[in-house]
Structure formats: structure tokens, C-alpha cells
Design an enzyme around this catalytic site. Structure first.
Site, PDB file in Angstrom:
ATOM      1  N   GLU A   1       9.375 -15.807  76.036  1.00 58.82           N
ATOM      2  CA  GLU A   1      10.425 -16.801  76.194  1.00 58.82           C
ATOM      3  C   GLU A   1      11.757 -16.284  75.662  1.00 58.82           C
ATOM      4  O   GLU A   1      11.814 -15.594  74.650  1.00 58.82           O
ATOM      5  CB  GLU A   1       9.991 -18.047  75.408  1.00 58.82           C
TER       6      GLU A   1
ATOM      7  N   CYS B   1      18.810 -16.242  72.432  1.00 60.93           N
ATOM      8  CA  CYS B   1      17.751 -16.183  71.433  1.00 60.93           C
ATOM      9  C   CYS B   1      16.631 -15.331  72.035  1.00 60.93           C
ATOM     10  O   CYS B   1      16.058 -15.708  73.058  1.00 60.93           O
ATOM     11  CB  CYS B   1      17.280 -17.599  71.113  1.00 60.93           C
TER      12      CYS B   1
ATOM     13  N   CYS C   1       2.920 -14.404  67.952  1.00 61.65           N
ATOM     14  CA  CYS C   1       3.321 -14.041  66.591  1.00 61.65           C
ATOM     15  C   CYS C   1       2.105 -14.108  65.677  1.00 61.65           C
ATOM     16  O   CYS C   1       1.336 -15.053  65.753  1.00 61.65           O
ATOM     17  CB  CYS C   1       4.391 -15.013  66.093  1.00 61.65           C
TER      18      CYS C   1
ATOM     19  N   CYS D   1       2.887 -19.456  60.806  1.00 62.49           N
ATOM     20  CA  CYS D   1       3.554 -20.462  59.975  1.00 62.49           C
ATOM     21  C   CYS D   1       3.147 -21.851  60.472  1.00 62.49           C
ATOM     22  O   CYS D   1       3.048 -22.088  61.679  1.00 62.49           O
ATOM     23  CB  CYS D   1       5.071 -20.294  60.031  1.00 62.49           C
TER      24      CYS D   1
ATOM     25  N   CYS E   1       5.318 -23.898  63.179  1.00 59.28           N
ATOM     26  CA  CYS E   1       5.892 -23.178  64.321  1.00 59.28           C
ATOM     27  C   CYS E   1       4.909 -23.069  65.479  1.00 59.28           C
ATOM     28  O   CYS E   1       3.777 -22.614  65.299  1.00 59.28           O
ATOM     29  CB  CYS E   1       6.314 -21.781  63.859  1.00 59.28           C
TER      30      CYS E   1
ATOM     31  N   GLY F   1       7.885 -14.278  67.732  1.00 59.55           N
ATOM     32  CA  GLY F   1       7.526 -13.039  67.043  1.00 59.55           C
ATOM     33  C   GLY F   1       8.269 -12.792  65.750  1.00 59.55           C
ATOM     34  O   GLY F   1       9.261 -13.464  65.433  1.00 59.55           O
ATOM     35  N   GLU F   2       7.761 -11.820  65.005  1.00 59.27           N
ATOM     36  CA  GLU F   2       8.347 -11.422  63.727  1.00 59.27           C
ATOM     37  C   GLU F   2       9.004 -10.047  63.927  1.00 59.27           C
ATOM     38  O   GLU F   2       8.302  -9.030  64.023  1.00 59.27           O
ATOM     39  CB  GLU F   2       7.251 -11.397  62.655  1.00 59.27           C
TER      40      GLU F   2
ATOM     41  N   SER G   1      16.342 -12.603  62.300  1.00 60.20           N
ATOM     42  CA  SER G   1      15.669 -13.525  61.384  1.00 60.20           C
ATOM     43  C   SER G   1      14.261 -13.047  61.078  1.00 60.20           C
ATOM     44  O   SER G   1      13.502 -12.699  61.977  1.00 60.20           O
ATOM     45  CB  SER G   1      15.626 -14.916  62.033  1.00 60.20           C
TER      46      SER G   1
ATOM     47  N   HIS H   1      12.420 -21.318  53.316  1.00 59.34           N
ATOM     48  CA  HIS H   1      11.720 -22.571  53.604  1.00 59.34           C
ATOM     49  C   HIS H   1      11.104 -23.288  52.411  1.00 59.34           C
ATOM     50  O   HIS H   1      10.523 -24.358  52.578  1.00 59.34           O
ATOM     51  CB  HIS H   1      10.629 -22.375  54.664  1.00 59.34           C
TER      52      HIS H   1
ATOM     53  N   ASN I   1      12.075 -29.260  64.027  1.00 59.10           N
ATOM     54  CA  ASN I   1      11.920 -29.644  65.434  1.00 59.10           C
ATOM     55  C   ASN I   1      10.438 -29.901  65.675  1.00 59.10           C
ATOM     56  O   ASN I   1       9.629 -28.998  65.451  1.00 59.10           O
ATOM     57  CB  ASN I   1      12.392 -28.519  66.356  1.00 59.10           C
TER      58      ASN I   1
ATOM     59  N   CYS J   1      14.350 -23.967  67.937  1.00 60.54           N
ATOM     60  CA  CYS J   1      13.627 -23.142  66.949  1.00 60.54           C
ATOM     61  C   CYS J   1      12.221 -23.663  66.743  1.00 60.54           C
ATOM     62  O   CYS J   1      12.018 -24.845  66.506  1.00 60.54           O
ATOM     63  CB  CYS J   1      14.295 -23.215  65.583  1.00 60.54           C
TER      64      CYS J   1
END
Ligand code: SAH
Length: 361
Positions: free
Chosen positions: A114, A127, A134, A138, A141, A181-182, A211, A236, A310, A353
Site C-alpha cells: 500500500e 506515504c 510487518c 504492534c 496497528c 513495514g519497519e 519513522s 508511544h 485511528n 496511520c
């Protein structure tokens, strides 16, 4: 996706002797520099200036096959049909009421990723994703809930930016590495993509934000590349115990160690860091947690970016009320911590996000 399809991809993407040999380990043209493209055309008996033409057509004119390059001779062009440029195909596109556009892109091996285009009057931000899925998992997410498949190649990252640029028919001004992804688990391809986006596509490094959730040793590694990008760290939580509840990988990497690596990054690069802080109602948004966060970041060259949660269907968290969000922000301000609130765009198209996944149902 079975391994059979994977092999097929590798076969079509592996370069034949007629194809680039000077392009390093790359399986596609995107990511190659002007010098590399010029060397490649010369290997085929063409004059070096054809390299500049090739560069222009793949990075700025958006060709999807080298046979479309009308300034090349018909005869030569016909030999180039199988050279992979590295472009994805559009699988799905949706536009949110705020004009944010979400794209699901199909890669050469059939995997879907995406990308999101976020326009304002002055900016067009993309983005981008760095992995298919990922592995960080988390709790808040959607991407992490879907598991991990593989790292993206350099050309698959660059392609996302070109796709959004072409769709909007407008130059991309900013890039945020905040998609699926990271990024620091795919650091080599991400750094290579950043360099190419800067040098070949023409996007300033200072307009790029990367990020990360923080992977031990990788922020240090990133600093060695001396990029001018902005680093954003997904904190966070205001203490280790809370962070571990939200981010499974945090138990291997205590918050104090993460912050020490961040301090070293600031020292090595001279660049400020942004700390991202998702706001989850009743979980990490209490005024005393804001005070604890301020304490944690005291004396740090940083900026806190609050991200109201979100909603995703796999989690039961709630977004706090604006009153609570403002209260949290004002505790930080009182403690002289620079803070802003980021209301994600694209919420209605599931493009905000944390809402990125590979399906659209
Ligand atoms: N892996 C990177 C990039 C992830 S996405 C990282 O962790 O930083 C960019 C930001 O969106 C991260 O700060 C991430 O924690 C945040 N995010 C994830 N899920 C979210 C959600 N449901 N609501 C708001 N922000 C979310």
C-alpha cells in the site's frame, strides 16, 4: 504466495547478459544512477547520451517498458522489451473525502503493498511502504496484525513515489516512510531508495521523514549514512512497562537504551528527532503520563508528535476526546517540550496511520 511464483519472479527479474551488468545486485533499472545507466547503454554499443535519455524516461516520463522510448532507434528498442524497469501495477485505488488517495500496488511476484498520496495546496506527500506486511506486531496497528512477508527491494520503494506522482500529475514534494513495514529492518534498500529518490527523482532529503519503532543498533547504523532526512521514533509510551504492552519488541530494547541511541544520533548527525506518540484513550493519555514523558525527554533536542489513534477492527482501543488530547499536549508545552498534534488524513479510505493492510474489504 507459493515458492513457485517466487521463482518465476526471480527468473523474469534477473537480468540477462544483454541487460544491465553494472547495476549492482539490482533486479530492475529503477535505483540505477545516471552514471550506471550511461555505462549500461555504452556496453550495448550506444552513445553515452542515451543514458541521460533513459534516465529521463524512467524517472520523469514514467515509461513502463523500454520499448516506449521513442527517441531510441526501433531496432535497439525491440531488443529491450524484457528489461525490467521495476514498476508495479495498480490493483486498487480509492479516494477519501479529504482527497487522500490510497493505492494497493501489485508487485512482480503478486504481493500487494500500500502507498498513500496526501495532497495539500502546497505539498504532495507520499506515504511509502518498506516491507510487505510487518513483523513488529504492534497492538494498535493493522499492518502488524497481518503478519510479515518480505522486505521491499529498492525499486519497489521508488516505484511507489513515481506511481503517486504520475497519478496526481504533480511533483511529489515530501515522502514519509510511514507505510507498511519497519524501515530499519530493511535499512540497506531504504537508504539506497532515499539516495535515488533524492538524486534521480529530485526530492530533497530534508523533505523525507523516516519513522521507526526502534531496532537496537539500527539508529546508530542509519547515522553512519549521514542523510539529511528527519528521523521519527515511535515512542508511544512514557515508561518501559507501558511500552512493552503496546509494542512487543520493546521488551528486548529498553526505552532508556533506545533514548541513548537517539541521543547519539542527534550528536552524530546534528539533526533533531521527532518522537511519535499515539494517543489511546485511558491507556497512555493521562496528564501524569504526559508529565512522565516530559521528564523522559528533558534536555533532548526533539519534537513530540501526538497521533490520536485511528481505529482498526482488530483492536478495542479508543481515540481520546479532543479535550483529553489538548490536556496532554498542554502538559508537555508547560514543560517546554515542543509538541504538535497530527490528525491523520485518509481515515475514511482506511489510508490513515496504522490502517494500512493489503486488502480493501
Ligand atoms: N514501523 C514504523 C512505521 C509505522 S507507521 C514505525 O513504527 O514507526 C507510522 C506511525 O503510525 C507509527 O508511529 C505507528 O506507530 C503509527 N500507528 C500505527 N497504528 C496506528 C493507529 N491505529 N493509529 C494511529 N497511528 C498508528
Amino acid at each position: 504466495m507459493g515458492s513457485k511464483d517466487q521463482n518465476q519472479f526471480q527468473q523474469t527479474a534477473t537480468l540477462t547478459p544483454k541487460q544491465p551488468t553494472k547495476l549492482g545486485a539490482s533486479t530492475a533499472l529503477l535505483g540505477a544512477s545516471l552514471a550506471e545507466l550511461s555505462a549500461w547503454v555504452q556496453q550495448q554499443g550506444q552513445p553515452a547520451y542515451r543514458g541521460r535519455q533513459l534516465h529521463d524516461w524512467i524517472y520523469h516520463k514514467g515509461v513502463r517498458s523500454l520499448t516506449e522510448i521513442s527517441v531510441f532507434s526501433k531496432e535497439w528498442r525491440s531488443t529491450l522489451a524484457d528489461v525490467p524497469i521495476g514498476r508495479s501495477t495498480l490493483h486498487y485505488r480509492s479516494v477519501a473525502p479529504d482527497d487522500t488517495v490510497k493505492y494497493l500496488l501489485r508487485l512482480a511476484d503478486g504481493k500487494i503493498i500500500e502507498a498513500v498520496g496526501i495532497p495539500t495546496e502546497k505539498r504532495l506527500t507520499v506515504c511509502v511502504s518498506t516491507q510487505v506486511g510487518c513483523p513488529m506486531a504492534c497492538d494498535f496497528c493493522a499492518t502488524g496484525k497481518g503478519g510479515f512477508s518480505r522486505n521491499l527491494a529498492q525499486h519497489e520503494i521508488i516505484d511507489q513515489v513515481l506511481t503517486v506522482q504520475e497519478d496526481f500529475q504533480r511533483r511529489v514534494s515530501h515522502i514519509v516512510f510511514m507505510g507498511m513495514g519497519e524501515p530499519l529492518l530493511n535499512i540497506e534498500n531504504v537508504v539506497a531508495a532515499i539516495r535515488s529518490l533524492n538524486e534521480d527523482v529530485g526530492i530533497s532529503q530534508r523533505s523525507i521523514t523516516l519513522s521507526t519503532v526502534g531496532i537496537r543498533g539500527r539508529i546508530h547504523q542509519l547515522a553512519q549514512h549521514q542523510l539529511q532526512v528527519t528521523l521519527a521514533v515511535s515512542l508511544h509510551a512514557s515508561n518501559q512497562e507501558l511500552r512493552e504492552k503496546l509494542i512487543p519488541s520493546a521488551h528486548k530494547y529498553p526505552i532508556q537504551d533506545l533514548l541513548a541511541e537517539c541521543r547519539e544520533y542527534v550528536h552524530l548527525t546534528g539533526r533533531r528527532i521527532t518522537f511519535e506518540y499515539i494517543l489511546l484513550d485511558g491507556v497512555n493519555d493521562l496528564p501524569e503520563q504526559a508529565a512522565e514523558l516530559a521528564q523522559l525527554l528533558r534536555g533532548f533536542q526533539s519534537h513530540v508528535n501526538l497521533i490520536p489513534y485511528n481505529p482498526i477492527r482488530e483492536a478495542t482501543y479508543q481515540r481520546p476526546s479532543s479535550r483529553r488530547i489538548q490536556a496532554f499536549a498542554s502538559v508537555l508545552k508547560q514543560q517546554k517540550i515542543a509538541v504538535s498534534v497530527r490528525y491523520s488524513r485518509g481515515l475514511e479510505a482506511d489510508a490513515a496511520c496504522g490502517q494500512l493492510r493489503t486488502t480493501h474489504t
